[in-house]
Design a protein around this motif. Structure first.
Motif, PDB file in Angstrom:
ATOM      1  N   GLN A  63      -9.860   4.710 -10.881  1.00  0.00           N
ATOM      2  CA  GLN A  63     -10.246   3.363 -11.322  1.00  0.00           C
ATOM      3  C   GLN A  63      -9.369   2.272 -10.705  1.00  0.00           C
ATOM      4  O   GLN A  63      -9.606   1.084 -10.917  1.00  0.00           O
ATOM      5  N   LEU A  64      -8.356   2.656  -9.937  1.00  0.00           N
ATOM      6  CA  LEU A  64      -7.453   1.672  -9.322  1.00  0.00           C
ATOM      7  C   LEU A  64      -8.199   0.849  -8.284  1.00  0.00           C
ATOM      8  O   LEU A  64      -9.130   1.345  -7.633  1.00  0.00           O
ATOM      9  N   PRO A  65      -7.805  -0.411  -8.055  1.00  0.00           N
ATOM     10  CA  PRO A  65      -8.482  -1.257  -7.058  1.00  0.00           C
ATOM     11  C   PRO A  65      -8.137  -0.851  -5.630  1.00  0.00           C
ATOM     12  O   PRO A  65      -7.056  -0.301  -5.379  1.00  0.00           O
ATOM     13  N   GLU A  66      -9.037  -1.133  -4.714  1.00  0.00           N
ATOM     14  CA  GLU A  66      -8.783  -0.845  -3.290  1.00  0.00           C
ATOM     15  C   GLU A  66      -8.146  -2.072  -2.647  1.00  0.00           C
ATOM     16  O   GLU A  66      -8.713  -2.694  -1.755  1.00  0.00           O
ATOM     17  N   LEU A  67      -6.946  -2.392  -3.101  1.00  0.00           N
ATOM     18  CA  LEU A  67      -6.218  -3.579  -2.648  1.00  0.00           C
ATOM     19  C   LEU A  67      -4.766  -3.212  -2.364  1.00  0.00           C
ATOM     20  O   LEU A  67      -4.269  -2.214  -2.893  1.00  0.00           O
ATOM     21  N   PRO A  68      -4.065  -4.033  -1.553  1.00  0.00           N
ATOM     22  CA  PRO A  68      -2.638  -3.741  -1.328  1.00  0.00           C
ATOM     23  C   PRO A  68      -1.823  -4.023  -2.594  1.00  0.00           C
ATOM     24  O   PRO A  68      -2.179  -4.891  -3.396  1.00  0.00           O
ATOM     25  N   GLY A  69      -0.755  -3.246  -2.780  1.00  0.00           N
ATOM     26  CA  GLY A  69       0.091  -3.469  -3.949  1.00  0.00           C
ATOM     27  C   GLY A  69       1.174  -2.419  -4.102  1.00  0.00           C
ATOM     28  O   GLY A  69       1.427  -1.626  -3.199  1.00  0.00           O
ATOM     29  N   VAL A  70       1.802  -2.441  -5.269  1.00  0.00           N
ATOM     30  CA  VAL A  70       2.881  -1.508  -5.599  1.00  0.00           C
ATOM     31  C   VAL A  70       2.465  -0.728  -6.845  1.00  0.00           C
ATOM     32  O   VAL A  70       1.909  -1.292  -7.782  1.00  0.00           O
ATOM     33  N   TYR A  71       2.690   0.594  -6.819  1.00  0.00           N
ATOM     34  CA  TYR A  71       2.394   1.430  -7.978  1.00  0.00           C
ATOM     35  C   TYR A  71       3.691   2.014  -8.513  1.00  0.00           C
ATOM     36  O   TYR A  71       4.647   2.253  -7.774  1.00  0.00           O
ATOM     37  N   ARG A  72       3.719   2.237  -9.845  1.00  0.00           N
ATOM     38  CA  ARG A  72       4.912   2.757 -10.498  1.00  0.00           C
ATOM     39  C   ARG A  72       4.520   3.918 -11.415  1.00  0.00           C
ATOM     40  O   ARG A  72       3.577   3.789 -12.206  1.00  0.00           O
ATOM     41  N   TYR A  73       5.254   5.034 -11.309  1.00  0.00           N
ATOM     42  CA  TYR A  73       4.977   6.209 -12.132  1.00  0.00           C
ATOM     43  C   TYR A  73       6.019   6.319 -13.249  1.00  0.00           C
ATOM     44  O   TYR A  73       7.223   6.190 -12.992  1.00  0.00           O
ATOM     45  N   TYR A  74       5.534   6.601 -14.468  1.00  0.00           N
ATOM     46  CA  TYR A  74       6.417   6.778 -15.624  1.00  0.00           C
ATOM     47  C   TYR A  74       6.242   8.181 -16.192  1.00  0.00           C
ATOM     48  O   TYR A  74       5.143   8.742 -16.151  1.00  0.00           O
ATOM     49  N   LEU A  84      10.799   5.059 -15.723  1.00  0.00           N
ATOM     50  CA  LEU A  84      10.274   4.894 -14.363  1.00  0.00           C
ATOM     51  C   LEU A  84      10.861   5.966 -13.452  1.00  0.00           C
ATOM     52  O   LEU A  84      12.085   6.096 -13.358  1.00  0.00           O
ATOM     53  N   ILE A  85       9.986   6.758 -12.794  1.00  0.00           N
ATOM     54  CA  ILE A  85      10.502   7.838 -11.933  1.00  0.00           C
ATOM     55  C   ILE A  85      10.186   7.627 -10.452  1.00  0.00           C
ATOM     56  O   ILE A  85      10.789   8.264  -9.600  1.00  0.00           O
ATOM     57  N   TYR A  86       9.233   6.719 -10.140  1.00  0.00           N
ATOM     58  CA  TYR A  86       8.914   6.509  -8.720  1.00  0.00           C
ATOM     59  C   TYR A  86       8.227   5.165  -8.529  1.00  0.00           C
ATOM     60  O   TYR A  86       7.396   4.753  -9.346  1.00  0.00           O
ATOM     61  N   VAL A  87       8.592   4.484  -7.444  1.00  0.00           N
ATOM     62  CA  VAL A  87       7.930   3.239  -7.034  1.00  0.00           C
ATOM     63  C   VAL A  87       7.407   3.439  -5.619  1.00  0.00           C
ATOM     64  O   VAL A  87       8.136   3.938  -4.749  1.00  0.00           O
ATOM     65  N   GLY A  88       6.143   3.079  -5.396  1.00  0.00           N
ATOM     66  CA  GLY A  88       5.563   3.218  -4.057  1.00  0.00           C
ATOM     67  C   GLY A  88       4.759   1.990  -3.677  1.00  0.00           C
ATOM     68  O   GLY A  88       4.365   1.192  -4.534  1.00  0.00           O
ATOM     69  N   LYS A  89       4.517   1.839  -2.374  1.00  0.00           N
ATOM     70  CA  LYS A  89       3.728   0.720  -1.857  1.00  0.00           C
ATOM     71  C   LYS A  89       2.442   1.276  -1.266  1.00  0.00           C
ATOM     72  O   LYS A  89       2.375   2.458  -0.909  1.00  0.00           O
ATOM     73  N   ALA A  90       1.433   0.444  -1.142  1.00  0.00           N
ATOM     74  CA  ALA A  90       0.172   0.929  -0.585  1.00  0.00           C
ATOM     75  C   ALA A  90      -0.624  -0.207   0.018  1.00  0.00           C
ATOM     76  O   ALA A  90      -0.636  -1.334  -0.501  1.00  0.00           O
ATOM     77  N   LYS A  91      -1.308   0.090   1.106  1.00  0.00           N
ATOM     78  CA  LYS A  91      -2.253  -0.846   1.702  1.00  0.00           C
ATOM     79  C   LYS A  91      -3.534  -0.840   0.866  1.00  0.00           C
ATOM     80  O   LYS A  91      -4.222  -1.844   0.729  1.00  0.00           O
ATOM     81  N   LYS A 103      -5.900   2.502  -4.539  1.00  0.00           N
ATOM     82  CA  LYS A 103      -6.743   3.610  -5.000  1.00  0.00           C
ATOM     83  C   LYS A 103      -6.578   4.838  -4.112  1.00  0.00           C
ATOM     84  O   LYS A 103      -6.354   5.955  -4.602  1.00  0.00           O
ATOM     85  N   LYS A 104      -6.661   4.650  -2.787  1.00  0.00           N
ATOM     86  CA  LYS A 104      -6.537   5.781  -1.851  1.00  0.00           C
ATOM     87  C   LYS A 104      -5.165   6.425  -1.937  1.00  0.00           C
ATOM     88  O   LYS A 104      -5.033   7.644  -1.951  1.00  0.00           O
ATOM     89  N   ARG A 105      -4.108   5.589  -1.976  1.00  0.00           N
ATOM     90  CA  ARG A 105      -2.749   6.125  -1.934  1.00  0.00           C
ATOM     91  C   ARG A 105      -2.425   6.914  -3.202  1.00  0.00           C
ATOM     92  O   ARG A 105      -1.929   8.033  -3.153  1.00  0.00           O
ATOM     93  N   LEU A 138       5.745  -4.163   0.602  1.00  0.00           N
ATOM     94  CA  LEU A 138       7.027  -3.629   1.075  1.00  0.00           C
ATOM     95  C   LEU A 138       8.204  -4.340   0.404  1.00  0.00           C
ATOM     96  O   LEU A 138       9.155  -3.710  -0.058  1.00  0.00           O
ATOM     97  N   LEU A 139       8.134  -5.672   0.353  1.00  0.00           N
ATOM     98  CA  LEU A 139       9.228  -6.460  -0.221  1.00  0.00           C
ATOM     99  C   LEU A 139       9.350  -6.232  -1.723  1.00  0.00           C
ATOM    100  O   LEU A 139      10.457  -6.078  -2.248  1.00  0.00           O
ATOM    101  N   LEU A 140       8.201  -6.182  -2.414  1.00  0.00           N
ATOM    102  CA  LEU A 140       8.237  -5.953  -3.857  1.00  0.00           C
ATOM    103  C   LEU A 140       8.762  -4.552  -4.173  1.00  0.00           C
ATOM    104  O   LEU A 140       9.568  -4.367  -5.082  1.00  0.00           O
ATOM    105  N   GLU A 141       8.298  -3.557  -3.398  1.00  0.00           N
ATOM    106  CA  GLU A 141       8.782  -2.184  -3.581  1.00  0.00           C
ATOM    107  C   GLU A 141      10.304  -2.137  -3.437  1.00  0.00           C
ATOM    108  O   GLU A 141      11.008  -1.531  -4.252  1.00  0.00           O
ATOM    109  N   ASN A 142      10.812  -2.797  -2.410  1.00  0.00           N
ATOM    110  CA  ASN A 142      12.258  -2.806  -2.168  1.00  0.00           C
ATOM    111  C   ASN A 142      13.014  -3.412  -3.348  1.00  0.00           C
ATOM    112  O   ASN A 142      14.018  -2.872  -3.808  1.00  0.00           O
ATOM    113  N   ASN A 143      12.515  -4.539  -3.865  1.00  0.00           N
ATOM    114  CA  ASN A 143      13.189  -5.200  -4.984  1.00  0.00           C
ATOM    115  C   ASN A 143      13.191  -4.333  -6.235  1.00  0.00           C
ATOM    116  O   ASN A 143      14.189  -4.261  -6.952  1.00  0.00           O
ATOM    117  N   LEU A 144      12.068  -3.652  -6.492  1.00  0.00           N
ATOM    118  CA  LEU A 144      11.974  -2.812  -7.684  1.00  0.00           C
ATOM    119  C   LEU A 144      12.886  -1.585  -7.578  1.00  0.00           C
ATOM    120  O   LEU A 144      13.534  -1.194  -8.553  1.00  0.00           O
TER     121      LEU A 144
END
Length: 600
Positions: free
Chosen positions: A15-26, A32-39, A42-44, A81-87
């Protein structure tokens, strides 16, 4: 998290959007156990949960822990990329790549005040002024600061040089004025406009732009020569030459080359090493190598991209062009990654790679040296004690019964020459009445190895007893009872003369007092002593607290423990209010305790 973000259950990843962004796993604890970036979010994210995808064991382990997914959508992959780095920098999740670099770096600060100062600092407070850096080494920073102070007469005092205070004659010139290092703005000998002209030139040098300062000193030199002020002309020539020499030393390629960043990566099984060179006007203004610890078998491209974003952020780089030593099929939007094949830029890649390889070699040789040292000491100990096996598992016992109270003992364990703290044990003496070191030693040694034999756990390669021949004999008696004597080497170390005794010899074993093997035995003995004393101190403290509480009518062991667990100390119980005590242990007991305490 500080941000309000859409959240999903793992099974709803489609159900995630097909847009660029940052995802976070809890995980299940909402950590929080992982932060990732994606173009494409949904695909990533779906790729982690697609069972047909060949993901490695480490990633599978992480996926099993995921209980919630949060996302933040952004405008582009570069923003992600920048948001992932900050988080990651802020939260340091368990499964993200670690950039092993916990140092604070020095900056040069141009203060925001009348007659600004330039000085070094490690604290960044934006309201103080403009910061230049950070510098990867204090030496390189001091070289720039020294150059600036040799070219310009800038003040180093902390005075408030406001026009009102200068006109009110609040200050007198100091030694720096008489030495010619300052022009005395504190007494109005230099106007702020002239001072700020020097600051503007210094600011350009700090930015790596030498051209303006060179033109200025060359022009002043010619003006002075034309007006026959040869002494002044020589002074400006010296400053012009200092600038030329400084720039020539750091020049590596054509000075007309635009500002650019150079990154190279050298990868190992568990770590990667990344070197960063910052180039301005053909000169290296920064060289920094960092180590990255792999968490999920990340590719070199992913590791390098992480390092690029973090280091550019840390060292405040705005270079448009980034040179790299590995191929990126597609650069992230907003970041131009180029792998040069020939020319000056290729030479920069080779220079950066040389730095990364040298750092890797130093790191690995240092690690090997550490291993060799441990083995060397253990080999020497084996030789000094005539052991049949390398003593890579040593256990040491010590008694503690200060003032005859709370007799206890401790056992510490060293594996491969270093403490194995999970194996440490404390013992309450059970079968011995009164302070009897020999009987206490026999009891704890017997209990320790009876248990190891019963649980079929490995026995040590060497036992060390803190004490002389008496304690050693007691420990030997325990081993005989267990039919282990002769199977485990055992020695005693006497407290007074630091002599080593073996049960088989009447006289001490000779070991050179400067020997590393003797130092290891002493270190193990000292650790056992520390561990026993700490335990004994805790017991005495606990006993004293309990006795104070147990003297109060109606307070038993369980209530005393409950009070101490909650308030942590008797002093805090005394400071507590009547209501707090009653709320914890009830009206009857609480009132009696509070009345007893308040009467003191």
């Amino acid at each position: 998290m500080d941000m309000q973000s859409p959240s999903y259950l793992p099974e709803n990843h489609n159900q995630l959007p097909e847009l660029p962004g940052v995802y976070r796993y809890y995980n299940a604890e909402d950590k929080l156990i992982y932060v990732g970036k994606a173009k494409n979010l949904k695909k990533r994210v779906s790729s982690y949960f697609n069972k047909n995808t060949g993901i490695n064991q480490k990633t599978k382990k992480m996926v099993k822990e995921i209980r919630k997914i949060e996302i933040t959508m952004v405008n582009s992959e570069f923003d992600a990329l920048l948001l992932e780095n900050n988080l990651i920098k802020k939260t340091q999740p368990k499964y993200n790549i670690l950039l092993k670099d916990d140092k604070t770096y020095p900056y040069l600060l141009l203060t925001n005040e009348h007659f600004p100062r330039i000085y070094s600092t490690r604290r960044v407070i934006p309201s103080m002024g403009t910061y230049f850096g950070p510098f990867a080494s204090v030496k390189s920073m001091n070289n720039v600061l020294e150059l600036i102070h040799s070219l310009f007469t800038l003040r180093t005092c902390r005075l408030d040089l406001s026009p009102e205070k200068i006109s009110a004659s609040k200050y007198k010139v100091c030694l720096e004025y008489h030495l010619g290092n300052c022009k005395g703005p504190c007494e109005g000998y230099q106007i702020e406009k002239d001072y700020l002209a020097d600051i503007e030139l210094a600011k350009n040098i700090l930015k790596g732009n030498m051209g303006l300062a060179k033109s200025y000193f060359k022009e002043k030199m010619q003006e002075s020569a034309a007006s026959l002020d040869f002494e002044g002309a020589q002074s400006f020539k010296d400053k012009f030459d200092s600038l030329i020499n400084y720039h020539a030393k750091s020049l590596v390629i054509n000075p007309n080359t635009d500002s650019l960043d150079v990154f190279t990566i050298v990868s190992e099984e568990k770590f990667a090493f990344v070197n960063y060179l910052r180039i301005k006007n053909g000169a290296i203004t920064l060289s920094k190598t960092v180590e990255l610890k792999k968490k999920l078998d990340e590719s070199d491209q992913e590791l390098l991209l992480t390092a690029i974003v973090r280091l550019r952020d840390q060292f405040m780089s705005d270079a448009k062009e980034v040179l790299v030593n590995i191929d990126f099929v597609e650069s992230p939007e907003g970041l131009s990654l180029i792998q040069p094949k020939i020319g000056d830029k290729r030479k920069l890649i080779e220079l950066s790679l040389k730095n990364a390889l040298y750092y890797k070699k130093e790191k690995l040789s240092f690690a090997d040296e550490g291993k060799d040292k441990k083995n060397r000491v253990l080999l020497q100990l084996k030789k000094d004690l005539s052991l049949s096996e390398l003593p890579n598992h040593i256990e040491c016992f010590d008694n503690s019964n200060i003032q005859g109270t709370n007799p206890v003992a401790s056992m510490v364990c060293f594996k491969n020459g270093i403490p194995a703290k999970k194996e440490y044990r404390h013992y309450h003496i059970k079968t011995v009445v009164g302070p009897d070191d020999f009987a206490s030693m026999e009891e704890v040694v017997f209990r320790r190895y009876k248990r190891l034999v019963a649980e079929e756990k490995p026995l040590p390669k060497l036992i060390v007893i803190d004490g002389g021949k008496g304690q050693l004999s007691s420990a030997v008696a325990a081993l005989r009872d267990l039919e282990l004597y002769g199977k485990i080497p055992i020695i005693g170390i006497a407290k007074r003369l630091e002599e080593i005794y073996s049960p088989l010899d009447q006289y001490p074993i000779y070991i050179d007092k400067k020997s590393e093997s003797l130092r290891l035995i002493q270190r193990i003995r000292d650790e056992a002593h520390r561990f026993a004393i700490t335990f004994h101190r805790d017991l005495r403290s606990k006993g004293a607290l309990n006795s104070k509480l147990l003297n109060v009518e109606g307070i038993g062991d369980l209530t005393a423990q409950k009070l101490l667990k909650h308030f942590k100390s008797y002093k805090k119980i005394e400071a507590a209010s009547k209501e707090e005590i009653i709320a914890l242990i009830g009206q009857g007991k609480g009132l009696k305790l509070w009345e007893t305490i308040s009467q003191k």
